[in-house]
Structures are given as C-alpha cells and as structure tokens.
Design an enzyme around this catalytic site. Sequence first.
Site, mmCIF file in Angstrom:
data_model
loop_
_atom_site.group_PDB
_atom_site.id
_atom_site.type_symbol
_atom_site.label_atom_id
_atom_site.label_comp_id
_atom_site.label_asym_id
_atom_site.label_seq_id
_atom_site.Cartn_x
_atom_site.Cartn_y
_atom_site.Cartn_z
ATOM 1 N N TYR A 171 0.813 -1.202 0.000
ATOM 2 C CA TYR A 171 0.000 0.000 0.000
ATOM 3 C C TYR A 171 0.855 1.264 0.000
ATOM 4 O O TYR A 171 0.407 2.338 0.405
ATOM 5 C CB TYR A 171 -0.970 -0.009 1.191
ATOM 6 C CG TYR A 171 -2.278 -0.680 0.838
ATOM 7 C CD1 TYR A 171 -3.425 0.059 0.593
ATOM 8 C CD2 TYR A 171 -2.358 -2.063 0.720
ATOM 9 C CE1 TYR A 171 -4.625 -0.554 0.253
ATOM 10 C CE2 TYR A 171 -3.551 -2.688 0.381
ATOM 11 C CZ TYR A 171 -4.673 -1.933 0.147
ATOM 12 O OH TYR A 171 -5.856 -2.540 -0.204
ATOM 13 N N GLY A 286 -9.973 -5.966 -4.644
ATOM 14 C CA GLY A 286 -8.618 -6.308 -5.089
ATOM 15 C C GLY A 286 -7.859 -7.118 -4.064
ATOM 16 O O GLY A 286 -7.114 -8.040 -4.411
ATOM 17 N N ASP A 287 -8.042 -6.799 -2.775
ATOM 18 C CA ASP A 287 -7.419 -7.596 -1.715
ATOM 19 C C ASP A 287 -7.957 -9.025 -1.726
ATOM 20 O O ASP A 287 -7.213 -9.990 -1.546
ATOM 21 C CB ASP A 287 -7.689 -6.961 -0.349
ATOM 22 C CG ASP A 287 -7.078 -5.579 -0.216
ATOM 23 O OD1 ASP A 287 -5.850 -5.460 -0.358
ATOM 24 O OD2 ASP A 287 -7.831 -4.619 0.018
ATOM 25 N N CYS A 288 -9.265 -9.149 -1.939
ATOM 26 C CA CYS A 288 -9.875 -10.478 -1.989
ATOM 27 C C CYS A 288 -9.332 -11.275 -3.170
ATOM 28 O O CYS A 288 -9.039 -12.462 -3.046
ATOM 29 C CB CYS A 288 -11.387 -10.349 -2.070
ATOM 30 S SG CYS A 288 -12.247 -11.934 -2.087
#
Length: 498
Positions: A171, A286-288
């Site tokens: 990040y 997007g994290d998933c």
Amino acid sequence: MAVHLLCAGVDIALGVCPPLTPTAATPPAPGGLVVVGDALLDRDLLGTVDRVSPEAPVVAVDRVEVLARPGGAGLAAVLAARGARPVTLMTALSDDPEGRDLRGLLRDAGIRVIDLGLAGPTPVKSRVRADGRTVLMFSQAPEAVPGPRRALTDEEHALVVGASAVLVSDYGRGLTEDSSVRAALTAAAAATPLVWDPHPRGARPVPGARLVTPNRKEATGFVPGYAGADLASDIERGRRLVDLWEAVGVAVTRGADGALLLDTAKSSPLAVPGRRTVGADTCGAGDCFAASAAVLLAGGALLSEAVTGAVRAAEEFVAAGGATAWNAGTAGTAGTAAGKPGTGPADPLEAVARVREAGGTVVATGGCFDLLHAGHVALLESARLLGDCLVVCLNDDDSVRRLKGPRRPVVPAVDRAAVLGSLASVDGVVVFTESTPQEALRRIRPDIYVKGGDYRVDDLPEAALVDGWGGRTVILPYVDGRSTTRMVDRIRLGIGDR
C-alpha cells in the site's frame, strides 16, 4: 458536506475502540501462508440519510454507528485466513492508539503478527456511509513514508522463504522497500508461489513473482502510453508488465469485466469474464482477488485456476457487501484448493439462508444428472419457477455406480456439479454420498421437493421426510424421448440422435 459530516462523525471515529494491550506473540508455524505489507485501520461511519441539513445544502447523516476493521494488508490477511490456516502477517504497526486498535482487530481475527514497528502514526481511512453507499471518505496518513523501525531476523527471513505461499500487499507505505524485506521476498520467489498486489507508490515487485495483480488503472500508470480501457490495451499492458517485472504471470484485474492473465511463456492471454455481480461496495475486492489467488496457488492450483477462482471469489465478496461486511463474517472467502474453479456454488446453504430470511420459498430436487440433456434443463427450469431458489442434491460417483452400474457415471461429480451450477435456474449444488438424498434434504429443509419422470410421491422415501417439517413433494414431467441411458447407449453404438 465535509464540514457537517466531519463535525458529526470524526469525533466518534477517533474514539471508537478502546486501546488494546498487545499480548505476547505466538511463534508462527512454518509452512503457512505469509502476508507481507502495509496494514491500515479502516473505519466505517454508518448512518441513514433522510433529510437535508438546515445549515447548508448538504445531506445530514443521522444515527451514526462506527465499525473498525483491518485495512490494506490487514484485510488481505483476514480474507486469506478464511481459506487457509495458519496465516501470518508481517507488517509495521505503530504504538499509537490506532495501532493498538489495529493489533487487537488482527488478533481477534486469528492472524499471527510479526511487527517490524512503524516509525510514524498509523494510517487511518474513514468512510461515511449511508443507505449502502459511501458519502465521503477522508484519510489520516502522513505524507512522508516512515517505513519499518527494524530489519527482519534470520528466523523471520526463514519463515517467509518456507511459507506455503507469500502474498505481498503493498500500500505504498515503505515496507516493501526495506532491504531485509526485499531480500526475503526475493528468496521466497525462487522457492514458493509469491503473489504481489502492487501499488502506484509502492516498490517494484521482486523478479520471479508467480503472479502480480495490478488493476487496470494501476497497469495504465505502470505502462504509460496505453490508456485504452479495451481488451486489446489490457493485453498489451499485461505483456509489457510481464517483461518489466520479470514475473511468471501478470493478472490485470478489470473490475466487473473480470481479469486477464498474461504469462512469461507468451502463451495466448487467458480472459476470465466477470459475471456483472450486483453490489454497491467494491472496496477490498482487489485484496480479496490477491488473497484468493495466493491461497489457491498454495494448494497447488495452476495460474489459470488461481486467476479464475480469484475472480469468482472477488465477485462473491462484492455481492456479500464488500469490506464493510467483514465483521459479520460474510464478506467473501478466499478460494481453497478444494474449491477450485468448476465445483459449482461455494455454499448453497448460504443462498437458502438468504431466501429464508427474506420469507421466500426454497425448492430442492435430486438426481444423478450424468449427461445433462434437454429433459434435465426443462425439469430444473420448471422447478425453479416454483420458488425463490433451487438447490440440486447430486449423487456422488459411488452412489451413481450403485444405482446405474459399474460403467456409470460417464461424467465425474465435480464436473456434473460445475455444469449444473452454471445454469441460471440452479442456485446451489449439494453432493451427497448415500443412495438417497435424505441427509442432504435434512440440511436444506426445502419447502418444496421436486422429482421428475414417472415417480409417484408415495414411492419416494424422501417424501415422508419432507412432510415432517411441513414441506411438500411434487412430480414434474421430463421432456419426452430424453434420457441419459438412451444417450449413453447411442454413443456406445455410434448412432446419431434422430
């Protein structure tokens, strides 16, 4: 708008969670999934909007409730932990109140944390939400990137290299630029599947990453000169990024359009279309996607399987409410090796529960469905019209052999479930091992149980079971002249169907 919402919500948000005292760290077990990246604290200020402020032409958000959750790499670790255990998060946490809140949330989610220490305040993102939509977002994060306070130990380096898979959730807060972290990630890329979710302000992925997962906007920034939003532009961007990053594969995620996989072998692009999932909140999708791909690769999936499974997991995540729903445990689940693409709906009982909660009617049917034909399709479509969801109880391979003989089934259960699950009329598939689906029906408890063909209700052992909870059993006709046995016989004899 900002002034009124900040006045109404910021003070609440800043004190939402009492400080949590960190407990002694449990030594992480080798061989688990390791997430490396920048953890944030996310706060949702949830309220309702039914009036305009009398002080200014802005909406007023009333009855505000504040929910906090891990964000960034923290959310990725939580999602990965729903598909794999154990999960260790290597991150940098501050010792400020927000950092202690974040540490407690990760602990409560069962995440083991390796804390490299954050030389600065905890980044916090807060969103004001009303009626399922984000009204305003504000960020509390220093412009300067502080980075971690210490380097990795030899034991921590070995943990990363020995993981079943590594997910880098960058990040842009400086962790992946640390030399000791990059050394461990470079070594891990040569030894284990490494998935890198990049950030425009983050570090360059280490060479040899199994999969890098930029979204279309990020890919456009990494490869200037290809600003199109069409498939051809995404293909060209992906190919250039494979070479630029020396990655085994690059998956350009395309929002509702799915994802596109390019690889170092220069093979044809793999396009995984999206299913146009209805959902208002895509935060965290997007994290998933990245977490699901890492879990699948850890379980031995091919790149193509991992990307396909990750697209489906991200769709389910958005449909379940996105990151906002994570506290309820319903915000999607990272894929597992047992849940590779092609196994049908992930949990049909969830569909049943949603219909029941809404006061709808649950329909179930059962059978072998070996070679799907027009008679099956007509039966399923008719059954679905009787209620608000249809669950198919499917005989496993052993029970088909007991019923139909040693040469059946022609198609294995995993493929039969995938074909059935792809039909618009089918909301879920439950595979059962017994000769009759009575145990599966006890779990589903349908309001209506449907059978096709020449059965009589009195001849079905399941009918009495369904009657026991007030359900009803009905018979629907097959299409004349269509049967799996007839199809199999004609195939074996080489006779075309006339």
